[in-house]
Design an enzyme around this catalytic site. Structure first.
Site, short mmCIF file in Angstrom:
data_model
loop_
_atom_site.label_atom_id
_atom_site.label_comp_id
_atom_site.label_asym_id
_atom_site.label_seq_id
_atom_site.Cartn_x
_atom_site.Cartn_y
_atom_site.Cartn_z
N MET A 48 -3.95 4.01 0.98
CA MET A 48 -4.64 5.15 2.23
C MET A 48 -5.31 6.10 2.01
SD MET A 48 -2.76 3.11 4.57
CE MET A 48 -3.29 3.66 5.56
N VAL B 77 0.84 -1.38 -0.05
CA VAL B 77 0.08 -0.65 0.56
C VAL B 77 1.02 0.85 -0.31
CG1 VAL B 77 -0.09 0.40 2.35
CG2 VAL B 77 -1.70 1.14 1.46
N CYS B 78 0.15 2.05 -0.65
CA CYS B 78 1.72 3.75 -0.60
C CYS B 78 -0.15 4.11 0.25
CB CYS B 78 2.14 3.99 -1.64
SG CYS B 78 0.80 3.99 -3.27
N ARG B 79 -0.39 5.85 -0.83
CA ARG B 79 -1.62 6.56 -0.97
C ARG B 79 -1.97 7.08 -1.19
NH1 ARG B 79 -2.04 12.17 -2.86
NH2 ARG B 79 0.26 12.33 -3.37
#
Length: 406
Positions: free
Chosen positions: A385, A357-359
């Site tokens: 996220m 996961v990232c942004r």
């Protein structure tokens, strides 16, 4: 009987001209100072009520631009996303913004009618208020300026004393405090006058110097008045000089509507299924992100993807964002390995199915592609996220404060 003041006609005209110019100066001085006070107080209220909304709109514009860039991979879209991100400070919660606007309006309503005198309700001094000095305050301020202005003396020590005194008068006038101005007027009543007596030999020369100073001062004040009226807050205040509070309420309503529309657009973009990305050579390493956390779109072959709601309960979640993003808010139990450090820390990655996961899903897509190339089982968390927060999943911050997606 008091003696009659005789003077030649030229001297009399000079006296009258100085008196008329002095009246014009004092009137303009009060007008400019009143405008300055109104603009300063309007700016405080504007910042309190609308500042968070402007910040939210900037953040939403950046997120929309980044979501578009992550889908299209267009260089133009990427440039727009980078530019939009530069304008952003933080991401407040939209529901909290609605509450903050309502609370600010309630505080403003409670402030109406409150006394300006000392000893008012507790906390009133911290609340920005729009102040317009009353006529009595204006009259007292004008009289003090007429009698105590530093330029009425040529003695340096006397000018310094007068400057300190006028500074106190300016502070009282900015508060619209007529009582304090009256006290200052009584205090100055014992001060010596610097102007020559009416029949003094140097009276004529002083009148000419006084007229020259008054003319210059009027020009300066007129220039300052134009400058103040041309500022952002001055121009905004000019739209509703009689009811600035109503203007702020209308602006808040417009900004909230704009923020809600942007929120809907962002939700729509994040809900669109990933299309097939443009094929590209497989990378041998993971690229480093830029300092503003701009996420590049996936330009590799199709990668395994999972929606937030479909994550297994025991999923091994790897967060590849940078430290400040992690500190702002992350999923509890996630493993933090920034993308910039990923290849060097590959031995820390568990031997299990990995969910990255990232942004918003750009950087994590690249990391997943890298893991797939390493023959590891990995999945990209679609929407990152931001989608995690939208789904109401819990987050924690590094500081213990309320977590948010940075």
């Amino acid at each position: 009987m008091s003696p009659v003041r005789w003077a030649d006609p030229e001297r009399q005209r000079l006296e009258e001209r100085v008196a008329a110019t002095e009246l014009a100066w004092l009137t303009l001085e009060v007008e400019v100072e009143t405008l300055r006070v109104e603009i300063d107080n309007f700016a405080l209220i504007h910042h309190e009520r609308l500042g968070p909304l402007y910040a939210r709109i900037d953040e939403l514009e950046a997120l929309v631009a980044e979501a578009v860039a992550a889908r299209t991979g267009s260089p133009e879209d990427l440039c727009r996303a980078v530019d939009a991100r530069r304008l952003v400070d933080e991401l407040p919660d939209l529901d909290a913004l609605f509450d903050s606007v309502r609370q600010a309006e309630e505080r403003a309503s409670q402030a109406v009618g409150e006394s300006d005198e000392a000893g008012g309700p507790a906390g009133a001094e911290q609340r920005p208020r729009r102040v317009r000095p009353g006529k009595e305050a204006q009259r007292l301020y004008r009289e003090l300026a007429r009698r105590a202005h530093p330029d009425l003396s040529t003695d340096p020590a006397e000018q310094e004393r007068r400057s300190a005194f006028i500074a106190r008068a300016n502070e009282a006038y900015a508060r619209g405090d007529a009582a304090a101005l009256e006290v200052l007027t009584e205090e100055w009543s014992t001060a010596p006058e610097s102007a020559p007596e009416w029949d003094a030999p140097d009276r004529g020369e002083w009148l000419l110097q006084r007229l020259e100073w008054l003319s210059a001062r009027i020009t300066e004040l007129a220039t300052e008045q134009v400058r103040l009226e041309g500022t952002a807050m001055g121009s905004l205040l000019a739209l509703a000089p009689g009811d600035p509070d109503q203007l702020l309420a209308e602006l808040a309503e417009q900004l909230l509507a704009k923020a809600a529309a942007q929120q809907q657009e962002l939700t729509r973009l994040l809900a669109v299924d990933n299309g097939a990305p443009t094929p590209a050579p497989r990378p041998s390493s993971v690229p480093r992100p830029s300092s503003n956390h701009q996420e590049s779109p996936s330009m590799f072959q199709q990668i395994p993807t999972v929606q937030v709601e479909n994550l297994p309960a025991d999923a091994v979640l790897i967060d590849v964002r940078e430290q400040d993003e992690w500190d702002a808010g992350h999923a509890e139990g996630a493993l933090h390995i920034p993308m910039s450090q990923f290849t060097a820390r590959l031995d820390e990655v568990p031997e299990a199915p990995l969910y990255v996961v990232c942004r918003v899903g750009g950087r994590s897509a690249q990391v997943v592609q890298y893991l797939v190339n390493q023959e590891r089982q990995a999945f990209n968390v679609d929407g990152g996220m931001f989608a995690w927060a939208q789904a109401g999943r819990p987050m924690v911050s590094g500081s213990g404060e309320e977590a948010y997606v940075l």
